[in-house]
Write a protein that holds these residues in place. Sequence first.
Motif, PDB file in Angstrom:
ATOM      1  N   LEU A 259     -34.143   1.618 -23.541  1.00 53.95           N
ATOM      2  CA  LEU A 259     -33.547   1.960 -22.253  1.00 53.95           C
ATOM      3  C   LEU A 259     -32.063   1.624 -22.293  1.00 53.95           C
ATOM      4  N   CYS A 260     -31.287   2.332 -21.501  1.00 55.70           N
ATOM      5  CA  CYS A 260     -29.846   2.108 -21.458  1.00 55.70           C
ATOM      6  C   CYS A 260     -29.451   1.575 -20.093  1.00 55.70           C
ATOM      7  N   GLY A 261     -28.753   0.441 -20.079  1.00 57.88           N
ATOM      8  CA  GLY A 261     -28.277  -0.142 -18.839  1.00 57.88           C
ATOM      9  C   GLY A 261     -26.763  -0.226 -18.844  1.00 57.88           C
ATOM     10  N   SER A 262     -26.196  -0.656 -17.738  1.00 59.05           N
ATOM     11  CA  SER A 262     -24.740  -0.749 -17.634  1.00 59.05           C
ATOM     12  C   SER A 262     -24.355  -2.061 -16.952  1.00 59.05           C
ATOM     13  N   VAL A 302     -34.745  -2.770 -25.569  1.00 58.79           N
ATOM     14  CA  VAL A 302     -36.021  -2.176 -25.966  1.00 58.79           C
ATOM     15  C   VAL A 302     -37.135  -2.952 -25.284  1.00 58.79           C
ATOM     16  N   ARG A 303     -37.920  -2.245 -24.473  1.00 58.34           N
ATOM     17  CA  ARG A 303     -39.024  -2.907 -23.779  1.00 58.34           C
ATOM     18  C   ARG A 303     -40.301  -2.771 -24.585  1.00 58.34           C
ATOM     19  N   ASN A 304     -41.236  -3.660 -24.344  1.00 52.23           N
ATOM     20  CA  ASN A 304     -42.545  -3.617 -25.003  1.00 52.23           C
ATOM     21  C   ASN A 304     -43.510  -2.880 -24.077  1.00 52.23           C
ATOM     22  N   ILE A 310     -39.378   2.830 -15.773  1.00 53.82           N
ATOM     23  CA  ILE A 310     -38.291   2.393 -16.645  1.00 53.82           C
ATOM     24  C   ILE A 310     -37.039   2.025 -15.858  1.00 53.82           C
ATOM     25  N   GLU A 311     -36.850   2.692 -14.693  1.00 62.19           N
ATOM     26  CA  GLU A 311     -35.662   2.399 -13.896  1.00 62.19           C
ATOM     27  C   GLU A 311     -35.716   0.987 -13.326  1.00 62.19           C
ATOM     28  N   ILE A 312     -36.924   0.508 -12.997  1.00 62.65           N
ATOM     29  CA  ILE A 312     -37.068  -0.860 -12.491  1.00 62.65           C
ATOM     30  C   ILE A 312     -36.782  -1.872 -13.606  1.00 62.65           C
ATOM     31  N   VAL A 313     -37.300  -1.565 -14.788  1.00 59.19           N
ATOM     32  CA  VAL A 313     -37.071  -2.445 -15.938  1.00 59.19           C
ATOM     33  C   VAL A 313     -35.578  -2.480 -16.275  1.00 59.19           C
ATOM     34  N   THR A 314     -34.944  -1.318 -16.216  1.00 57.86           N
ATOM     35  CA  THR A 314     -33.506  -1.255 -16.499  1.00 57.86           C
ATOM     36  C   THR A 314     -32.722  -2.099 -15.503  1.00 57.86           C
TER      37      THR A 314
END
Length: 695
Positions: A259-262, A302-304, A310-314
Amino acid sequence: MAKDFLLEIGIEEMPARFLGPALAQLKELAAKTLQEQRIAHGDIQTYGTPRRLVLYVKDVAENQAALEKEVKGPAKKAAYDVDGNPTKAILGFIRSQGVGLEDLVVRNIGQVEYLYALKREEGRPTAQVLAEICPGLITGLHFPKPMRWGNLELRFARPIRWLLSLFGEEVIPFELAGLTAGRSTYGHRFLSTGELSVLNPTDYFTKIRAAYVLVDPAERKEIIWQQVQELAAAEGGVVEMDEDLLDEITNIIEWPTALCGSFDPDYLKLPAAVLVTPMREHQRYFPVLGKDGKLLNKFIAVRNGTNAYIEIVTAGNEKVLRARLADAAFFFEEDLKQPLAGKVNGLKKIVFLEGLGSIADKVDRIGALADHLAGELGADEQEKEKIQRAALLAKADLVTNMVYEFPELQGEMGREYALRNGEDPVVAEAIFEHYLPRFAGDRLPETLAGRVLSLADKMDTIVGCFAIGIQPTGSQDPYALRRQALGICHILIEGKIHLSLKQLIAWAYQGYGEEVELKHDLAQVTGEIEEFFKQRLKGILSDRGLSYDTVEAMLAAGFDDLADVVDRGLAVASFRELPAFGALMTAFNRANSLAKHAASTDIQEARLEHPSEQELYSRLSVLQTEVQLLLENRDYATALQRIATVQKPLDAFFENVMVMVEDEAVKNNRLALLRRLVDLSKSVADFSKIVVEAK
C-alpha cells in the motif's frame, strides 16, 4: 514406488531473522539424515513463513536400501584345526554374527589372512524410519535465542502448536512437545479459520495457498518487490532496492499486499536521513524517491493480508508515521538550539568501556593519534587543524536527542549539525566518514580527514580492548573488533596508505597514558593484535584470488605494511604464471636449504676462492642495488624478474663449489653468500612457503 514426504512445523510467529537460517539448517539436516538412513530420494526443498517451517522431499523410496557389511573375525589359521575342522573361535564368531560358515570370506591384512562375515541387513519400510527421525529433524534446529514454554524442556524458536507429517497419503505419526503429528494444518491467522485437513503433499500446497498463505519465501519476495515497484511508479517515483528490508518484510508476513501512504510535505524540509530512518528502521516502510533522487512525501508499506479495507490500513500507517516524524522534527529543532561544539562536554558522562574511561577520554585519544597519522600522511598545517576540529566534534552527536532516539544516525547527524552550525565542510564530512566502513561492502572514507579519524577511532578501540583482555572468541565479538580491523585493512589497502601496523599500535597504546590501568603491556598487545590482523589479511588476500601458499608466503615475509602485502601478493601471483618463476624457485630452494645454516650475512670478499663464487658475489652485489631501488618504488614484478636472473651464476656456483667444507671461515663465507641471496628474495615473499606442482 516412490512417494513425496512433507513435514510442517507449526509455530507461533518467529522473528524474521530466524527464518532463513532455520530453513537452510532443515534442508541440510534432512539430506544428511536421509543419507545416513539409506533412504533414496529426489529433490529436497524447504519453505517457511513466520508461523511454519516446511520440509518437502520428492520421490522418497518406500524402503531403506539394504545394508551389506563385512565384520572382521579371527585369523584363518586360528579358525580351523589341523584336520580342517572349525575351532571354537570361529564357531563362536559365526554364532555372535548370526551367519553360517558359508557366509565367511578371506581378506588379507598385510601377510595375515583373516575371516570376515558377510552380513546383509534388509531395509525397513521408510514410513517406520521417518517416524523415528522426524523428532530429530526438529530438535536438531538451532536458533539465536530459543525459548521454552509450559513445563516442557524442549527449546525452539517459538512454541510449537501443530505438526503435520505425510508420506504420500499416509500420516507419519510421531510425538513431540506434547503434540502428535497428523494431517492437519492452519492457514493465515486472520484470513482463515479452523483446521485444514490435508490428503497428501500436493494437496497441502493447494489448500495452504487457498487459506492465504504463500509458503515459498522466494515467491513472496518477488510479489512484494513487484507490488512495491508498481505503486512507486504510479506515484511518479521509484524505490531503491533494499535487500535487508525486503528480506525482513518477506519473513514477517504470509500474504503480502503493498500500500502507498503519504505524509505532510513540510517534513521534507528535514534532512533525508531523519525521514528515512523512522520509515525504514522503525516502521519497515520503503521510502519513495522522485526522478531526481530526492524524497517524495510518499512511503510504501506491506500488510499481512488482502486489499480489503486497504484505505483504513493506509490511514493507520500514515497516523503512526506522522507521530514518528513529529518526534523527529522536534528532536531536530531542539538539537539545533545548541551548537555541536557545545555538546562535547556531555561526552564526559558517557562511558566508553568499563576500564577505558569515557567517550570524552576517547575523543582526546583520537585527537592525539590523528595528529600522528596526519603527519605520516603528509597533511599540511591547515589540514591538521581541520582534522583536530573534526576529532573534537566526531562523537558530539551521541548526546543529541536525535541520535539518542535513532542510534543508526550517529555520524550522519553529526555531519548535518556541523554544517548547520557553520563548520567547515571538510570537518563535517570527516565526522560522518570516521564511522566508515560500518558493515561489509560499505563505502570507505574518501577524504584525508575522514581516513585519519576512521583509522584513529578504530585502532583506539582495538588496542584498548586487547589491553584490558577483551578479545573476540569464536563467534562472539560484542565490540565488533573484527569489523573494525577489517575497516582499517580496507582503508589502508584501497587508499594505498603505507603505514607501520606496529607503530600504529604503539601510538594508540601510548594514548591511554597513566590514567587508565591496562592489564597487558605493549609487547603482548602488539603481538596479539598483529596475529589478529594477520587472520583478517588472510581472508582479504584469498578474496582477491591468491592461492593459499601465496598468501602464506606473503605473510611469512612480513605484513607490517598492510597495503604493501597486497601489492606484493598480486605481483607474486602474476609472476607465478611466467617462465621466470621456475628459475626463481629453483634458485631460491637450492640456496635456502643451505642458507639456514648461515650465522650471518657478512661476506669477506678475500675468501671467495673460486671464480664461480666470485661471479655470484659480483652478480648479487649488483642485484641488491637494483632490487632495493625497485622495492622502494614498489615495482615488485620487475624486482622478481631481476632476482630470477641469478639462477645461472648460482647453478655454476653449486657445480664448482663445495659449500660445507671443513674450513669454517670458507664455509661460513659461502653460507653468508647464499643467505644474502635468500634474504633478497624474502624481501618480496618467503618462497619456501610456495608449493610447486610437479609436471
